[in-house]
Motif scaffolding. Sequence first.
Motif, PDB file in Angstrom:
ATOM      1  N   ASP A  90       0.851  -1.197   0.000  1.00  0.00           N
ATOM      2  CA  ASP A  90       0.000   0.000   0.000  1.00  0.00           C
ATOM      3  C   ASP A  90       0.891   1.254   0.000  1.00  0.00           C
ATOM      4  O   ASP A  90       1.213   1.783   1.056  1.00  0.00           O
ATOM      5  CB  ASP A  90      -0.908  -0.032   1.240  1.00  0.00           C
ATOM      6  CG  ASP A  90      -2.074   0.929   1.089  1.00  0.00           C
ATOM      7  OD1 ASP A  90      -2.188   1.574   0.021  1.00  0.00           O
ATOM      8  OD2 ASP A  90      -2.860   1.038   2.049  1.00  0.00           O
ATOM      9  N   LYS A 141      -3.482   1.741  -4.426  1.00  0.00           N
ATOM     10  CA  LYS A 141      -4.918   1.478  -4.628  1.00  0.00           C
ATOM     11  C   LYS A 141      -5.565   2.576  -5.460  1.00  0.00           C
ATOM     12  O   LYS A 141      -6.396   2.317  -6.336  1.00  0.00           O
ATOM     13  CB  LYS A 141      -5.614   1.344  -3.277  1.00  0.00           C
ATOM     14  CG  LYS A 141      -5.341  -0.018  -2.641  1.00  0.00           C
ATOM     15  CD  LYS A 141      -6.047  -0.184  -1.319  1.00  0.00           C
ATOM     16  CE  LYS A 141      -5.624  -1.504  -0.694  1.00  0.00           C
ATOM     17  NZ  LYS A 141      -5.627  -1.497   0.742  1.00  0.00           N
ATOM     18  N   GLN A 201      -4.951  -8.254  -6.400  1.00  0.00           N
ATOM     19  CA  GLN A 201      -5.791  -8.780  -5.316  1.00  0.00           C
ATOM     20  C   GLN A 201      -4.987  -9.421  -4.190  1.00  0.00           C
ATOM     21  O   GLN A 201      -5.574  -9.819  -3.176  1.00  0.00           O
ATOM     22  CB  GLN A 201      -6.775  -9.799  -5.888  1.00  0.00           C
ATOM     23  CG  GLN A 201      -7.827  -9.153  -6.774  1.00  0.00           C
ATOM     24  CD  GLN A 201      -8.621 -10.174  -7.586  1.00  0.00           C
ATOM     25  OE1 GLN A 201      -8.287 -11.357  -7.609  1.00  0.00           O
ATOM     26  NE2 GLN A 201      -9.667  -9.709  -8.259  1.00  0.00           N
ATOM     27  N   GLU A 256      -3.087 -10.294  -0.937  1.00  0.00           N
ATOM     28  CA  GLU A 256      -3.332  -9.711   0.394  1.00  0.00           C
ATOM     29  C   GLU A 256      -2.048  -9.451   1.172  1.00  0.00           C
ATOM     30  O   GLU A 256      -2.077  -8.773   2.191  1.00  0.00           O
ATOM     31  CB  GLU A 256      -4.254 -10.634   1.185  1.00  0.00           C
ATOM     32  CG  GLU A 256      -5.679 -10.525   0.653  1.00  0.00           C
ATOM     33  CD  GLU A 256      -6.658 -11.434   1.367  1.00  0.00           C
ATOM     34  OE1 GLU A 256      -6.253 -12.090   2.351  1.00  0.00           O
ATOM     35  OE2 GLU A 256      -7.820 -11.484   0.918  1.00  0.00           O
ATOM     36  N   SER A 257      -0.965  -9.988   0.696  1.00  0.00           N
ATOM     37  CA  SER A 257       0.297  -9.788   1.427  1.00  0.00           C
ATOM     38  C   SER A 257       1.488  -9.857   0.478  1.00  0.00           C
ATOM     39  O   SER A 257       1.368 -10.343  -0.658  1.00  0.00           O
ATOM     40  CB  SER A 257       0.460 -10.886   2.490  1.00  0.00           C
ATOM     41  OG  SER A 257       0.576 -12.126   1.830  1.00  0.00           O
ATOM     42  N   GLU A 300       2.247 -13.273  -0.590  1.00  0.00           N
ATOM     43  CA  GLU A 300       1.409 -13.772  -1.691  1.00  0.00           C
ATOM     44  C   GLU A 300       1.971 -13.308  -3.039  1.00  0.00           C
ATOM     45  O   GLU A 300       1.939 -14.069  -4.021  1.00  0.00           O
ATOM     46  CB  GLU A 300      -0.025 -13.279  -1.501  1.00  0.00           C
ATOM     47  CG  GLU A 300      -1.026 -14.138  -2.243  1.00  0.00           C
ATOM     48  CD  GLU A 300      -2.467 -13.676  -2.050  1.00  0.00           C
ATOM     49  OE1 GLU A 300      -2.800 -13.121  -0.977  1.00  0.00           O
ATOM     50  OE2 GLU A 300      -3.249 -13.844  -3.006  1.00  0.00           O
TER      51      GLU A 300
END
Lengths: 153, 159
Positions: A16, A85, A136, A138-139, A142
């Motif tokens: 982010d 984002k 998509q 999440e970490s 990932e």
Amino acid sequence: MMKISTYVKKEYCIMDLKALTKEEAIAEIVASFGTGGKVKDKNAFIAEIMEREALGSTGIGCGVAIPHARTEGVEEFIIGFGRSKEGIDFNALDGSKVNLIFVMGSNPKDMNLYLRLLAELAKNLMDENFRKTILQAESAEEVVSIFQKSVSR
Amino acid sequence: MPIKNIVVSIANAATSLVTAKYAIYLAKLLGAKLTVVFVVNKGVMQELLRSRVFVEVEAIEYEHDLEEQGKQFLDRVKKLAEAKGVDFEGSLLKGVVHDEVVNKVKELNAELLVMGEVKEMLSIKDSFYDEGKRIFYETPCPVIIVKNPQEVERLYKEI
């Protein structure tokens, strides 16, 4: 043969980004490389990347940018990732904002490897499904796993 | 079938020097002519231009630098071959690596191709991106894959 997945590390993935501009985003990702590592001179590296951006945006479309540079300021090949984002204006070729930014750097001595890994990354990112999974994720773990799986596709 | 022409494919990597030394060893042993091929990988640059990661001026700059590296590398191998009295020809080519190497083998009617180690194939996709594997599969003549750098060094010193 070394693959891009070998070099994607969770500590160099920012899920982010706080950055609002191209320059800030590049600096934020380069900062994740830490001190005393593969990047000897972060300011020189950023300057080289911005010099390359001046030739034409590395915002290649579909919300993706691959700012890159080869410089003596980098000891060996490195890649960092940042996700925004809201999207960042990169003057992308298709006019869209950029959500996925991959900063790549290499020492000039590793030119062949650098070109091959740049091409491999670009090829992966042309795949809509690949982009979607990264968007998509999440970490950071990932993201690393997505790249590892991409090798066996 | 006597082996009169050996082609060796090298890139700008430390391992390529090992590959070249083994090819020199073979050429000396067999009394063959050695053609050393270095290809400036224009295929990858075209891909980068197509995907818009590269701009034209950048691709030209990289091509120039790769060409310079290739010249330096061939020069280095030439000195190694000459030191062992091997008939050497350097060939600096530009294009898609596997196409250029395979074409050179065909053009020279080479009886043997020497190349560096080919890594284990991880996937079908992998085989399309690894130039080494494509050279290995598409070359019409026997191929020798060089391994064991220490042993190569020993053999090279022996001749």
